[in-house]
Design a protein around this motif. Sequence first.
Motif, short mmCIF file in Angstrom:
data_model
loop_
_atom_site.label_atom_id
_atom_site.label_comp_id
_atom_site.label_asym_id
_atom_site.label_seq_id
_atom_site.Cartn_x
_atom_site.Cartn_y
_atom_site.Cartn_z
N ARG A 385 0.75 -1.31 0.06
CA ARG A 385 0.04 -0.02 0.11
C ARG A 385 0.83 1.34 -0.14
N GLU A 386 0.63 2.20 -0.84
CA GLU A 386 1.49 3.41 -0.98
C GLU A 386 0.92 4.53 -0.25
N MET A 387 -0.63 4.41 -0.20
CA MET A 387 -1.14 5.74 0.55
C MET A 387 -2.20 5.45 1.31
N ILE A 388 -2.52 6.30 2.42
CA ILE A 388 -3.55 6.25 3.21
C ILE A 388 -4.05 7.77 3.31
N PHE A 389 -5.46 7.89 3.58
CA PHE A 389 -6.24 8.92 3.61
C PHE A 389 -7.04 9.28 4.53
N PHE A 390 -7.20 10.72 4.88
CA PHE A 390 -8.11 11.24 5.81
C PHE A 390 -8.78 12.44 5.24
N HIS A 391 -9.92 12.65 6.19
CA HIS A 391 -10.98 13.42 5.62
C HIS A 391 -11.65 14.02 6.66
N PHE A 392 -11.69 15.45 6.90
CA PHE A 392 -12.50 15.93 8.11
C PHE A 392 -13.10 17.21 7.68
N PRO A 393 -14.16 17.19 7.08
CA PRO A 393 -14.97 18.52 6.31
C PRO A 393 -15.64 19.26 7.39
N HIS A 394 -14.92 19.38 8.64
CA HIS A 394 -15.51 19.91 9.65
C HIS A 394 -14.54 20.87 10.21
N TYR A 395 -15.24 21.97 11.26
CA TYR A 395 -14.32 22.82 11.87
C TYR A 395 -14.04 22.33 13.35
N HIS A 396 -12.88 22.81 13.81
CA HIS A 396 -12.25 22.31 15.21
C HIS A 396 -11.59 23.40 15.69
N ALA A 397 -11.31 23.51 16.72
CA ALA A 397 -10.54 24.55 17.30
C ALA A 397 -8.99 24.72 16.70
N THR A 398 -8.78 23.38 16.37
CA THR A 398 -7.09 23.24 15.59
C THR A 398 -7.13 23.30 14.08
N THR A 399 -8.40 23.54 13.55
CA THR A 399 -8.51 23.25 12.05
C THR A 399 -9.74 23.84 11.41
N SER A 400 -9.62 24.32 10.09
CA SER A 400 -10.75 24.33 9.27
C SER A 400 -10.98 22.81 8.57
N PRO A 401 -12.05 22.96 7.68
CA PRO A 401 -12.19 21.59 6.85
C PRO A 401 -11.16 21.29 6.00
N VAL A 402 -10.64 20.00 5.92
CA VAL A 402 -9.35 19.59 5.37
C VAL A 402 -9.31 18.01 5.04
N SER A 403 -8.71 17.71 4.04
CA SER A 403 -8.32 16.30 3.84
C SER A 403 -6.82 16.25 3.55
N MET A 404 -6.35 15.02 3.73
CA MET A 404 -5.13 14.71 3.64
C MET A 404 -4.60 13.42 3.19
N VAL A 405 -3.73 13.33 2.51
CA VAL A 405 -2.98 11.87 1.92
C VAL A 405 -1.52 11.69 2.42
N ARG A 406 -1.16 10.59 2.90
CA ARG A 406 0.13 10.17 3.45
C ARG A 406 0.54 9.23 2.19
N ALA A 407 1.63 9.46 1.49
CA ALA A 407 2.06 8.54 0.42
C ALA A 407 3.54 8.54 0.84
N ARG A 408 3.88 7.45 1.70
CA ARG A 408 5.20 7.01 2.06
C ARG A 408 5.71 8.41 2.91
N ASP A 409 6.92 9.03 2.54
CA ASP A 409 7.44 10.01 3.29
C ASP A 409 6.71 11.33 2.90
N TRP A 410 5.81 11.30 2.11
CA TRP A 410 5.15 12.59 1.52
C TRP A 410 3.54 12.84 2.03
N LYS A 411 3.51 14.09 2.43
CA LYS A 411 2.08 14.28 2.94
C LYS A 411 1.60 15.50 2.30
N LEU A 412 0.31 15.50 1.88
CA LEU A 412 -0.20 16.64 1.32
C LEU A 412 -1.82 16.94 1.94
#
Length: 473
Positions: A385-412
Motif C-alpha cells: 500500500r502506498e497511500m493512506i487517506f484522511f477526511h475532516f470536512p468540519h471545523y475544530h479549534a485546531t483546524t478548518s475543513p481539510v483532507s489529507m493523503v500520506r504517500a510514504r514520506d510525503w504528505k499533502l
Amino acid sequence: MMAALAGWAAAPVMAQRKGPPLNVVLVLADDLGWADTTPYGADLHETPHLERLAKQCVRFTNAYAAGSVCSPTRASIMTGKYPARLGITIWREAAGNPPTNRKVIPPVTAGNLPLKEVTIAEVLHEAGYFTAHVGKWHLGTADYYPETQGFDVNIGGTLWGAPPTYFAPYKSNRKPGATGEFRYVPHLESPLPGEYLTDRLTTEAVKIIEDVKDKPFFLQLAHHAVHTPIEAKADLVARYKSKLKPGMHHQNPTYAAMMRSLDDSVGRVLDAIEKNGLADRTVILFTSDNGGYINQFAGVKVTDNYPLRSGKGSLYEGGVRVPLLIKWPGVTPAGVTCDEPVVSIDFYPTLLEMLGMKGEPEHNKEVDGISLSRLLSDPKTHLPREMIFFHFPHYHATTSPVSMVRARDWKLLEYHEDNHVELYNLRQDPSETRDLASSMPEKASELREQLHAWRKSVKAQMPTPNPVKKSGD
C-alpha cells in the motif's frame, strides 16, 4: 485504495491455530497523544506498564487513527472502513448540526454506526467468541448501542462522548428541575467512596477476563481517559506537581496523574491475563482514537504532542498519529519497532487473519484496511500500500475543513475554505515546519489528484460554500 483492497483480499487466511483459539483484548485510550507515554518519549508522564507491554510486542512509530476526533476512528475499528466511506467524520453530537456562520458549511453526517455494517464483534460473536465492550462507545443512540453491534455485554457504553466526572457516582451534578442534559455512566452500580472511573472500568474488564477465561473472548476496554474533564486522584496529582521541571514538554500534573491511572489499568489487565494462564493465547492491542488534546481545560493546557505539530481535530501529525502496541503471541518479536505507516482501519482485517477467519464476503468488498500480519512477524518489511487517506470536512479549534493523503514520506493537506494545499516530507521534517507545495508543484499536483480520486471513490461528503459569507471573511 483499490490496490490496498486487492492486496488484503488476496492475502491467505492464516491456518487454524493448533490448541485453544486466540483471545483478543483491545485497550483504546481517548485523546491520548503520540508522545504521551514513555515508550514514545514522554517526560513528565510515567507509564511503566506500557513500557512492560512495549518490551513484549511491536511498537509502531507511524500509526494513525483514521479520524482526528473520536467517533470516526471508533467506527473505523469496528468496520475496517474509512470514516469518509461510512459518512461518520465527526462525533455524534456535532454530526447533525454543523455551523452556518463560517466560510464553508460542513456537511450533515451520520451520527450512528449503521446496523447494516458487519462489525468485528459480530464476526467474532458468530464464530463463538464471548464479546464484551467496557467503557466509551459514542457510536450512536440506544438503537445502535454495543448490544446491537455484536457485543454480548456492554458496560458503560452510551451515546455520550465524555463522562460528567471521573469520580463516583459518575453522574451530572444537576438538581431536580434544572435545565441541561443529565449525563451518567451506566452499569457501574455500588461504587466505593471516592472510586475513580478508570479504575472501575478496569475492575469490570478484569472480572470479564476471569469469568470467561475458559472460552475464547474479545474484550474492548475503551477508556474515557484521558479525555476531559481533566480530573485525577489527589495523591497522584501531588506526585506530578513535585516532578515538574522547567523545559519539560508536558506541564500538566493532573493530566500526568490521569496518564498514570491509565497505565495502571494496562498493568492490571496484563496481570489478569498472566494470572489466568492466558498470556500465550491472547492478542493485545493498545492505541488511541486520535491525537492529544492541546487546548485548555480549566485554564491549563492539557498536553503537548511535541515533536509533532498541532493536536486533536487537526490533520497535522499531532492530530492523527497515535501510539500503537500489538502483541501476537508466538508471532511478534519482543521489544521491536516498526516504521511502516499503518492506520486503525487495518485492525479489522488483521484480527480476521490472526484468528483464521474470513469474515462476511459482502462487507469485505468495501473493507479499506489491510492486514498487518506481515509486519507483526517481520516489522522491517512493507505493506502493499502506498497511500493512506484522511477526511475532516468540519471545523475544530485546531483546524478548518481539510483532507489529507500520506504517500510514504510525503504528505499533502488540502484545505476546503480556499482549496490551498500544503506539502511536507515527513522523513526530513516530521514536525511539518517546511511547506514544499510552492517549490514542488508537480508533486503537490500528483498527490492532490490521488486525494480527489479517493474522495470520489468513497463518496466523501464535502463542505459547501456559505452564500452569506464573502470570500474575504
